[in-house]
Design an enzyme around this catalytic site. Structure first.
Site, PDB file in Angstrom:
ATOM      1  N   ASP A 313       0.868  -1.164   0.000  1.00 47.72           N
ATOM      2  CA  ASP A 313       0.000   0.000   0.000  1.00 47.72           C
ATOM      3  C   ASP A 313       0.913   1.225   0.000  1.00 47.72           C
ATOM      4  OD1 ASP A 313      -2.373   1.572   0.326  1.00 47.72           O
ATOM      5  OD2 ASP A 313      -1.808   1.806   2.428  1.00 47.72           O
ATOM      6  N   ASP A 505      -1.521  -0.817   5.960  1.00 52.43           N
ATOM      7  CA  ASP A 505      -2.032  -0.420   7.265  1.00 52.43           C
ATOM      8  C   ASP A 505      -3.397   0.207   7.048  1.00 52.43           C
ATOM      9  OD1 ASP A 505      -1.379   2.098   6.219  1.00 52.43           O
ATOM     10  OD2 ASP A 505      -1.029   2.904   8.224  1.00 52.43           O
ATOM     11  N   ASP A 509      -7.134  -1.730   4.227  1.00 55.80           N
ATOM     12  CA  ASP A 509      -6.183  -2.749   3.770  1.00 55.80           C
ATOM     13  C   ASP A 509      -6.517  -4.140   4.305  1.00 55.80           C
ATOM     14  OD1 ASP A 509      -4.542  -1.004   2.316  1.00 55.80           O
ATOM     15  OD2 ASP A 509      -3.531  -0.357   4.140  1.00 55.80           O
TER      16      ASP A 509
END
Length: 640
Positions: A313, A505, A509
């Site tokens: 991410d 995080d 996610d």
């Protein structure tokens, strides 16, 4: 004496075997050898039957293990009259379990230490109690309670520091050995150890929702999880069994003495294979915990060791996750401070990382936020709130434009992101924020590429210009932007080669972390949903720990394999020596315990491993295995 009795009760087979041995020796000494032989034979036969029942159950579940060697060895020794050797084999098998238990406790000491330090009591000050405090169980603390934390005590729940300043040892949370200083208004996490002065804290969360209790839950899951230990050993089960029986059969055939068959097989018992892998994996889990990485079981350790692809991410993972407001761009007729006030008031109900940057900017400018009459968040898109009778929408341009058709896009520099604002169905402006890449991100990506991770990609819901800018700065050359959570899951599922490691995080996610082969959550800021979904949680706010987790996995799997091969090599060498008739069955059974000890001592090396060095660019660093990954492939460059 109490400890001795506890140990006897913990290992009943060992206790019974020793008792039978003592009784048999006493009977033989009294001239009742037939009775001694009969009792020993009956006892070992009962153990054989019990083991066969367990084997049948395993076969019915589709699992074929190494117990067949132990059964054949016990039957063979009884058949040739070596009852003492048969009894020693039983003692060896049960003693192997005890050795594994001891080594397991040694290997999981870091996890156990975390459990032992869980806060139990809180000193609570409540209205009407004056300056007095009441000691309550930590799980009875309510949000808003004022707590007294005395010097060297563990903070029982997450809270806001009321005292002017305090120093804390957060090593159990983050792995950081140096004390950290917090000032009034900052968040103090449960599990941190207070310094030398008594402090006051206001509870932010209940005990069950606090950071340390989340860690405790992860630790318990790790302890209860069964590593791929048996499966790893069983990869060697059929060939090792076949080789052992072939050597024993050849010894019998060439010598014409059936005793040789038993003498060889007592050295073929599978304890080294069954013990080595569990001890190594438990050691790896404990080593990871000491480094500030909670790994949920040995299966995760093995997958980390074999990782061939990595997906990240962007916000809060490759970037620092603390975006700073760099510009306020109001629509014509809108006051910039009024725009920021609306946005901050709405964003107080959002968990998105950009919301935190907007709230901090408003606080720094002395702009007060207002309470909402109604508010709801649409994950990854934005938040809607009724502020002072006005409907305020903050979020992505498409989300805001759907409610305010006059929304216009604002020009952004590389690495910048914008939160768009609409009020009562009309575009009110945009807030521009910048979130810099973590200083360690480029080094982590380089390390992964140099240690067997063939493909590194970014999966993010952010706009492509921002994603491309961050990717270029950290060395990621494959970017998938503007993704919804479901699209992230789809792309992660299609990605090859496998296993795929996903790092993220935040709540949005959680689905992709759960869907990936290995999900790692950056949990230092308490993203519990992501932590629950992930296979491993990094407790320190550093991406370096992701590379270290992979390194620990590689080291642990390497140690497990070497320990297994040590056990196999020593056993085969001893079996070949036994074919000459120089190793009596009793001596062989005792010698197998030495082999067990050697494999355990080597497997405990997983507790230490090689020192981690992020600057080590490696070569491939992967643990070779024929079943480690699928053929390489690709996923579409853009999400559909």
């Amino acid at each position: 004496m109490r400890r001795i009795l506890a140990a006897l009760g913990r290992y009943p087979v060992i206790t019974a075997t020793v008792a039978v041995g003592i009784i048999a020796a006493a009977l033989a000494g009294a001239g009742l050898s037939a009775w001694a032989t009969g009792i020993t034979t009956a006892y070992v036969s009962a153990i054989v039957v019990w083991t066969i029942i367990g084997m049948v159950r395993d076969v019915m579940r589709g699992h074929v293990g190494l117990d067949v060697l132990a059964v054949v060895a016990m039957v063979a020794t009884l058949a040739v009259g070596e009852t003492i050797a048969a009894l020693i084999i039983v003692l060896m098998l049960s003693g192997g379990e005890a050795l594994e238990d001891y080594a397991g406790r040694r290997a999981t000491r870091e996890l156990t230490a975390l459990l032992d330090r869980a806060p139990q009591i809180a000193h609570v000050r409540r209205p009407g109690a004056g300056d007095e405090t009441r000691d309550l169980p930590a799980d009875e603390v309510a949000v808003g309670d004022e707590l007294l934390v005395r010097p060297a005590e563990v903070v029982p729940v997450d809270g806001t520091l009321l005292s002017e300043e305090a120093s804390f040892d957060e090593s159990s949370l983050t792995g950081e050995s140096m004390p950290v200083t917090r000032t009034a208004g900052e968040t103090v996490l449960s599990g941190a150890v207070n310094g030398s002065r008594a402090i006051r804290v206001r509870a932010l969360r209940r005990s069950a929702d606090s950071q340390y209790q989340q860690i405790i839950a992860l630790v318990r899951a790790a302890q209860e999880s069964r590593a791929p230990m048996v499966r790893l050993a069983d990869r060697f089960a059929i060939p090792f069994t076949a080789v052992s029986l072939a050597i024993a059969g050849a010894a019998w055939g060439l010598s014409g003495d059936s005793v040789r068959f038993a003498e060889v097989l007592v050295l073929a018992t599978p304890c080294p294979l069954l013990i080595a892998a569990p001890v190594a994996f438990l050691g790896g889990i404990s080593r990871a915990a000491k480094a500030g990485i909670i790994v949920k079981g040995g299966t995760v350790i093995e997958q980390l060791a074999r990782a061939r692809s990595a997906a990240f991410d962007k916000t809060g993972t490759l970037t620092q996750g603390r975006p700073v407001l760099v510009d306020v761009r109001p629509a014509p007729g809108i006051d910039p401070d009024r725009l920021l006030a609306w946005a901050a008031s709405a964003e107080q109900y959002s968990a998105h990382v950009l919301a935190d940057g907007i709230r901090r900017a408003a606080s720094a400018r002395g702009i007060a936020v207002e309470a909402a009459d109604d508010a709801h968040e649409e994950a990854t898109n934005g938040v809607t709130a009724v502020i002072g009778g006005r409907r305020v929408v903050v979020g992505k341009p498409a989300y805001v434009a759907a409610l305010a058709p006059d929304t216009t896009l604002t020009a952004l520099e590389a690495g910048h992101a914008a939160a768009y604002v609409a009020v009562d169905g009309r575009f009110a402006g945009a807030l521009v924020l910048a979130d810099g890449a973590r200083p360690e991100s480029r080094a982590v990506v380089r390390w992964l590429r140099g240690h067997g991770v063939e493909r590194v990609t970014m999966l993010t819901g952010d706009a492509r210009p921002t994603a491309d800018a961050v990717a270029a700065s950290v060395g990621v050359d494959e970017v998938h932007a503007d993704l919804l959570p479901a699209e992230k899951v789809h792309l992660a599922a299609m990605m090859t080669p496998r296993p795929v490691l996903m790092v993220g995080d935040g709540v949005n996610d959680a689905p992709v972390l759960a869907a990936a082969d290995i999900g790692i959550a950056m949990g230092a800021r308490g993203a519990t949903a992501a932590g629950d979904a992930a296979d491993a949680v990094v407790l320190k706010d550093s991406l370096t720990k992701v590379a270290e987790a992979v390194a620990i996995g590689r080291d642990t799997l390497r140690v497990a394999y070497v320990a297994i091969w040590i056990g196999i090599a020593l056993s085969v060498a001893a079996m070949l020596l036994a074919t000459t008739g120089l190793v009596p069955a009793v001596i062989g059974a005792l010698g197998q315990e030495v082999i067990d000890l050697a494999t355990i001592l080597y497997a405990l090396r997983a507790l230490r491993g090689r020192p981690f060095d992020l600057s080590d660019r490696g070569t491939t660093g992967a643990v070779d295995d024929a079943h480690a990954h699928a053929p390489a492939g690709s996923v579409p460059a853009e999400a559909e």
